[in-house]
Motif scaffolding. Structure first.
Motif, PDB file in Angstrom:
ATOM      1  N   ARG A  32     -45.912  48.477  24.583  1.00 23.57           N
ATOM      2  CA  ARG A  32     -44.787  47.556  24.546  1.00 23.57           C
ATOM      3  C   ARG A  32     -44.261  47.333  25.951  1.00 23.57           C
ATOM      4  O   ARG A  32     -44.062  48.277  26.702  1.00 23.57           O
ATOM      5  CB  ARG A  32     -43.668  48.123  23.681  1.00 23.57           C
ATOM      6  N   ALA A  33     -44.030  46.105  26.287  1.00 26.39           N
ATOM      7  CA  ALA A  33     -43.481  45.786  27.603  1.00 26.39           C
ATOM      8  C   ALA A  33     -41.960  45.796  27.544  1.00 26.39           C
ATOM      9  O   ALA A  33     -41.364  45.394  26.552  1.00 26.39           O
ATOM     10  CB  ALA A  33     -43.990  44.414  28.048  1.00 26.39           C
ATOM     11  N   ASN A  34     -41.335  46.239  28.591  1.00 25.23           N
ATOM     12  CA  ASN A  34     -39.877  46.235  28.725  1.00 25.23           C
ATOM     13  C   ASN A  34     -39.187  46.973  27.586  1.00 25.23           C
ATOM     14  O   ASN A  34     -38.317  46.431  26.906  1.00 25.23           O
ATOM     15  CB  ASN A  34     -39.349  44.806  28.811  1.00 25.23           C
ATOM     16  N   TYR A  35     -39.554  48.219  27.364  1.00 32.70           N
ATOM     17  CA  TYR A  35     -38.939  49.014  26.308  1.00 32.70           C
ATOM     18  C   TYR A  35     -37.446  49.152  26.564  1.00 32.70           C
ATOM     19  O   TYR A  35     -37.028  49.439  27.657  1.00 32.70           O
ATOM     20  CB  TYR A  35     -39.587  50.401  26.240  1.00 32.70           C
ATOM     21  N   GLY A  36     -36.625  48.930  25.557  1.00 25.63           N
ATOM     22  CA  GLY A  36     -35.188  49.041  25.689  1.00 25.63           C
ATOM     23  C   GLY A  36     -34.499  47.715  25.940  1.00 25.63           C
ATOM     24  O   GLY A  36     -33.285  47.635  25.926  1.00 25.63           O
ATOM     25  N   TYR A  37     -35.268  46.676  26.163  1.00 25.42           N
ATOM     26  CA  TYR A  37     -34.687  45.374  26.422  1.00 25.42           C
ATOM     27  C   TYR A  37     -34.854  44.431  25.239  1.00 25.42           C
ATOM     28  O   TYR A  37     -34.750  43.229  25.390  1.00 25.42           O
ATOM     29  CB  TYR A  37     -35.319  44.738  27.660  1.00 25.42           C
ATOM     30  N   GLY A  38     -35.086  44.954  24.038  1.00 21.04           N
ATOM     31  CA  GLY A  38     -35.234  44.109  22.863  1.00 21.04           C
ATOM     32  C   GLY A  38     -33.927  43.426  22.511  1.00 21.04           C
ATOM     33  O   GLY A  38     -32.867  43.741  23.037  1.00 21.04           O
ATOM     34  N   ASP A  39     -33.993  42.487  21.604  1.00 21.75           N
ATOM     35  CA  ASP A  39     -32.814  41.752  21.177  1.00 21.75           C
ATOM     36  C   ASP A  39     -32.750  41.786  19.661  1.00 21.75           C
ATOM     37  O   ASP A  39     -33.260  40.913  18.981  1.00 21.75           O
ATOM     38  CB  ASP A  39     -32.877  40.315  21.687  1.00 21.75           C
ATOM     39  N   ARG A  40     -32.124  42.813  19.097  1.00 25.11           N
ATOM     40  CA  ARG A  40     -32.111  42.993  17.649  1.00 25.11           C
ATOM     41  C   ARG A  40     -31.305  41.937  16.913  1.00 25.11           C
ATOM     42  O   ARG A  40     -31.670  41.515  15.841  1.00 25.11           O
ATOM     43  CB  ARG A  40     -31.560  44.375  17.310  1.00 25.11           C
ATOM     44  N   ASP A  41     -30.195  41.505  17.490  1.00 25.23           N
ATOM     45  CA  ASP A  41     -29.386  40.510  16.781  1.00 25.23           C
ATOM     46  C   ASP A  41     -29.747  39.079  17.168  1.00 25.23           C
ATOM     47  O   ASP A  41     -29.146  38.132  16.680  1.00 25.23           O
ATOM     48  CB  ASP A  41     -27.901  40.759  16.991  1.00 25.23           C
ATOM     49  N   ARG A  42     -30.715  38.912  18.021  1.00 28.02           N
ATOM     50  CA  ARG A  42     -31.270  37.617  18.423  1.00 28.02           C
ATOM     51  C   ARG A  42     -30.211  36.651  18.934  1.00 28.02           C
ATOM     52  O   ARG A  42     -30.198  35.477  18.583  1.00 28.02           O
ATOM     53  CB  ARG A  42     -32.041  36.988  17.261  1.00 28.02           C
ATOM     54  N   ASP A  43     -29.329  37.155  19.769  1.00 25.64           N
ATOM     55  CA  ASP A  43     -28.323  36.285  20.362  1.00 25.64           C
ATOM     56  C   ASP A  43     -28.663  35.910  21.798  1.00 25.64           C
ATOM     57  O   ASP A  43     -27.895  35.233  22.463  1.00 25.64           O
ATOM     58  CB  ASP A  43     -26.936  36.918  20.303  1.00 25.64           C
ATOM     59  N   GLY A  44     -29.819  36.356  22.283  1.00 28.81           N
ATOM     60  CA  GLY A  44     -30.251  36.022  23.629  1.00 28.81           C
ATOM     61  C   GLY A  44     -29.860  37.044  24.676  1.00 28.81           C
ATOM     62  O   GLY A  44     -30.251  36.930  25.822  1.00 28.81           O
ATOM     63  N   VAL A  45     -29.095  38.073  24.297  1.00 31.54           N
ATOM     64  CA  VAL A  45     -28.683  39.116  25.228  1.00 31.54           C
ATOM     65  C   VAL A  45     -29.451  40.389  24.871  1.00 31.54           C
ATOM     66  O   VAL A  45     -29.413  40.826  23.727  1.00 31.54           O
ATOM     67  CB  VAL A  45     -27.159  39.371  25.123  1.00 31.54           C
ATOM     68  N   PRO A  46     -30.163  40.999  25.826  1.00 28.51           N
ATOM     69  CA  PRO A  46     -30.898  42.227  25.517  1.00 28.51           C
ATOM     70  C   PRO A  46     -29.962  43.334  25.026  1.00 28.51           C
ATOM     71  O   PRO A  46     -28.795  43.395  25.417  1.00 28.51           O
ATOM     72  CB  PRO A  46     -31.530  42.619  26.849  1.00 28.51           C
ATOM     73  N   ARG A  48     -29.619  46.372  25.723  1.00 28.20           N
ATOM     74  CA  ARG A  48     -29.069  47.247  26.744  1.00 28.20           C
ATOM     75  C   ARG A  48     -27.777  46.689  27.338  1.00 28.20           C
ATOM     76  O   ARG A  48     -26.908  47.423  27.769  1.00 28.20           O
ATOM     77  CB  ARG A  48     -30.109  47.445  27.842  1.00 28.20           C
ATOM     78  N   TYR A  49     -27.634  45.363  27.351  1.00 30.33           N
ATOM     79  CA  TYR A  49     -26.470  44.727  27.956  1.00 30.33           C
ATOM     80  C   TYR A  49     -25.565  44.040  26.940  1.00 30.33           C
ATOM     81  O   TYR A  49     -24.589  43.409  27.320  1.00 30.33           O
ATOM     82  CB  TYR A  49     -26.909  43.698  28.997  1.00 30.33           C
ATOM     83  N   ASP A  50     -25.896  44.139  25.674  1.00 32.32           N
ATOM     84  CA  ASP A  50     -25.136  43.442  24.638  1.00 32.32           C
ATOM     85  C   ASP A  50     -23.790  44.123  24.417  1.00 32.32           C
ATOM     86  O   ASP A  50     -23.713  45.296  24.092  1.00 32.32           O
ATOM     87  CB  ASP A  50     -25.933  43.422  23.334  1.00 32.32           C
ATOM     88  N   ARG A  51     -22.701  43.396  24.573  1.00 32.57           N
ATOM     89  CA  ARG A  51     -21.363  43.949  24.410  1.00 32.57           C
ATOM     90  C   ARG A  51     -20.795  43.672  23.019  1.00 32.57           C
ATOM     91  O   ARG A  51     -19.716  44.130  22.684  1.00 32.57           O
ATOM     92  CB  ARG A  51     -20.414  43.356  25.454  1.00 32.57           C
ATOM     93  N   ASP A  52     -21.510  42.883  22.203  1.00 35.83           N
ATOM     94  CA  ASP A  52     -21.094  42.590  20.838  1.00 35.83           C
ATOM     95  C   ASP A  52     -22.293  42.806  19.933  1.00 35.83           C
ATOM     96  O   ASP A  52     -23.070  41.904  19.660  1.00 35.83           O
ATOM     97  CB  ASP A  52     -20.576  41.164  20.733  1.00 35.83           C
ATOM     98  N   ARG A  53     -22.464  44.018  19.460  1.00 34.65           N
ATOM     99  CA  ARG A  53     -23.645  44.431  18.730  1.00 34.65           C
ATOM    100  C   ARG A  53     -23.840  43.664  17.427  1.00 34.65           C
ATOM    101  O   ARG A  53     -24.939  43.298  17.065  1.00 34.65           O
ATOM    102  CB  ARG A  53     -23.543  45.929  18.449  1.00 34.65           C
ATOM    103  N   ASP A  54     -22.766  43.421  16.682  1.00 33.89           N
ATOM    104  CA  ASP A  54     -22.916  42.775  15.374  1.00 33.89           C
ATOM    105  C   ASP A  54     -22.666  41.274  15.420  1.00 33.89           C
ATOM    106  O   ASP A  54     -22.724  40.601  14.404  1.00 33.89           O
ATOM    107  CB  ASP A  54     -22.005  43.420  14.334  1.00 33.89           C
ATOM    108  N   ASN A  55     -22.388  40.732  16.609  1.00 33.96           N
ATOM    109  CA  ASN A  55     -22.271  39.291  16.814  1.00 33.96           C
ATOM    110  C   ASN A  55     -21.130  38.668  16.020  1.00 33.96           C
ATOM    111  O   ASN A  55     -21.240  37.548  15.535  1.00 33.96           O
ATOM    112  CB  ASN A  55     -23.596  38.612  16.487  1.00 33.96           C
ATOM    113  N   ASP A  56     -20.004  39.390  15.889  1.00 34.75           N
ATOM    114  CA  ASP A  56     -18.867  38.840  15.156  1.00 34.75           C
ATOM    115  C   ASP A  56     -17.796  38.277  16.088  1.00 34.75           C
ATOM    116  O   ASP A  56     -16.765  37.807  15.630  1.00 34.75           O
ATOM    117  CB  ASP A  56     -18.252  39.882  14.227  1.00 34.75           C
ATOM    118  N   GLY A  57     -18.035  38.319  17.386  1.00 34.55           N
ATOM    119  CA  GLY A  57     -17.095  37.756  18.339  1.00 34.55           C
ATOM    120  C   GLY A  57     -16.133  38.764  18.942  1.00 34.55           C
ATOM    121  O   GLY A  57     -15.362  38.426  19.831  1.00 34.55           O
ATOM    122  N   VAL A  58     -16.150  39.993  18.463  1.00 38.92           N
ATOM    123  CA  VAL A  58     -15.271  41.044  18.977  1.00 38.92           C
ATOM    124  C   VAL A  58     -16.129  42.035  19.760  1.00 38.92           C
ATOM    125  O   VAL A  58     -17.098  42.562  19.221  1.00 38.92           O
ATOM    126  CB  VAL A  58     -14.541  41.775  17.826  1.00 38.92           C
TER     127      VAL A  58
END
Length: 72
Positions: A32-46, A48-58
């Motif tokens: 796997r390339a770039n392990y840890g930089y996946g985007d589980r919620d598919r909001d375009g932010v990896p 590792r840097y995603d500040r809103d994990r569940d994408n509810d705006g908070v």
């Protein structure tokens, strides 16, 4: 004679060059390339840097339930 030999060498090398393959059928998945930089919620932010994990705006640090997209 020289042109025939040269053409035969070129055809043989082109044929043999296509026979080289990487065997991923060894039971292991491909690396796997770039392990840890996946985007589980598919909001375009990896992740590792995603500040809103569940994408509810908070942001996670202010969210009482950071994994629940229906509550904040």
């Amino acid at each position: 004679m020289m042109k025939t030999t040269l053409a035969l060498v070129i055809v043989a090398s082109a044929t043999l060059a296509g026979c080289v393959a990487v065997p991923y059928d060894s039971g292991r998945p491909p690396p796997r390339a770039n392990y840890g930089y996946g985007d589980r919620d598919r909001d375009g932010v990896p992740n590792r840097y995603d500040r809103d994990r569940d994408n509810d705006g908070v942001p996670n640090r202010y969210d009482r339930r950071p994994n629940d997209p229906y509550r904040n």
